[in-house]
Design a protein around this motif. Structure first.
Motif, short mmCIF file in Angstrom:
data_model
loop_
_atom_site.label_atom_id
_atom_site.label_comp_id
_atom_site.label_asym_id
_atom_site.label_seq_id
_atom_site.Cartn_x
_atom_site.Cartn_y
_atom_site.Cartn_z
N GLN A 156 0.83 -1.86 -0.22
CA GLN A 156 0.21 0.08 -0.15
C GLN A 156 0.85 1.39 -0.05
N ARG A 157 2.14 1.37 -0.63
CA ARG A 157 2.91 2.05 -0.37
C ARG A 157 2.86 2.84 -1.63
N ARG A 158 2.90 4.44 -1.17
CA ARG A 158 2.21 5.60 -2.90
C ARG A 158 3.88 6.01 -2.85
N ALA A 159 3.58 6.19 -4.08
CA ALA A 159 4.70 7.16 -4.32
C ALA A 159 3.98 8.30 -4.60
N LEU A 160 5.30 8.84 -5.08
CA LEU A 160 5.64 10.52 -5.00
C LEU A 160 6.64 11.05 -5.94
N GLU A 175 16.02 11.22 -1.04
CA GLU A 175 15.55 9.90 0.45
C GLU A 175 15.21 10.88 1.00
N VAL A 176 14.78 11.83 1.89
CA VAL A 176 13.99 12.71 2.47
C VAL A 176 12.31 11.82 1.88
N ILE A 177 11.60 11.89 0.99
CA ILE A 177 10.93 11.02 0.58
C ILE A 177 10.35 10.26 1.37
N GLU A 178 11.51 9.04 1.07
CA GLU A 178 11.32 7.26 1.24
C GLU A 178 12.03 7.35 2.71
N LEU A 207 -1.41 6.04 -6.56
CA LEU A 207 -0.37 5.54 -7.46
C LEU A 207 1.04 4.67 -6.68
N ARG A 208 0.89 3.75 -6.34
CA ARG A 208 2.02 2.91 -6.68
C ARG A 208 2.72 3.27 -7.36
N ARG A 209 4.22 3.37 -7.81
CA ARG A 209 5.22 3.78 -8.29
C ARG A 209 5.30 3.28 -9.59
#
Length: 221
Positions: A156-160, A175-178, A207-209
């Motif tokens: 369920q990890r969302r992508a940005l 790295e911050v986003i991760e 959206l996922r990656r």
């Protein structure tokens, strides 16, 4: 800091400019990811002390100039209509994360951002000519940013998305986003950040990656 590659900083200090809806949430998720964070508004830090204590416990309220001076990353989380009053010298030689959106139905028409040749973050970068500008966190709601964090590997990890012209700066922000709980998708340039703006294919979308990458590729094709 402009014009060259930025090396990764082990745990960069973050200064959040803006204490409205967005800034305290960004400060809180960054603190919970292990970063040192200061937060500033346009005036006396005592006026945002209670906001910081309640909404971003652990964030240090400071004068903007002091917060920026000590930071490796400066997050610009002010209302876009106030951007014209920001002194570019305040963030000169800093890595600036632009989280703002140009949305005329909300902010009204802003002449500075009416040049259709450029995305809004490119216009920000033109004005902040001595800063390195990276665009991200503008295409997720502040309430979602808090609620939708997930650990690495979660289905369920969302992508940005992250857009910028300096690969080192993009890597540092990625790295911050991760670390705050999202998969980072690097876009090819700051101009490609227009894909993250209102009306773009990923704005407001969960959206996922692979879905995110597919959406931006299809739009750019």
């Amino acid at each position: 800091m402009t014009g060259g590659r930025l090396s990764l900083v082990q745990s960069p200090r973050i200064a959040v400019l803006g204490a409205g809806h967005v800034g305290p949430v960004i400060a809180r998720v960054a603190i919970e990811a292990g970063y040192q964070v200061s937060i500033a508004a346009s005036g006396d830090p005592d006026k945002i002390a209670l906001i910081s204590q309640v909404l971003a416990p652990g964030a240090e309220p400071r004068w903007a100039a002091d917060a920026v001076a000590d930071a490796e990353i400066v997050v610009l989380a002010i209302p876009l209509h106030k951007f014209a009053t920001l002194d570019p010298a305040l963030v000169a030689d800093k890595l600036v994360v632009d989280t703002m959106n140009y949305w005329p139905p909300v902010d009204g028409v802003q002449e500075m951002f009416e040049d259709s040749r450029y995305g809004s973050s490119q216009i920000v970068a033109h004005r902040l000519a001595r800063s390195t500008v990276v665009k991200t966190l503008n295409h997720i709601g502040y309430h979602e940013l808090d609620d939708e964090r997930r650990p690495v590997g979660s289905p369920q990890r969302r992508a940005l998305g992250i857009a910028g012209d300096d690969p080192g700066a993009v890597d540092l922000v990625a790295e911050v986003i991760e670390r705050i709980g999202y998969d980072a998708v690097r876009l090819e340039s700051l101009g490609a950040g227009s894909l993250l703006e209102p009306g773009g294919p990923v704005f407001g979308a969960f959206l996922r990656r692979t879905q995110f990458e597919r959406a931006v590729r299809a739009e750019a094709a």
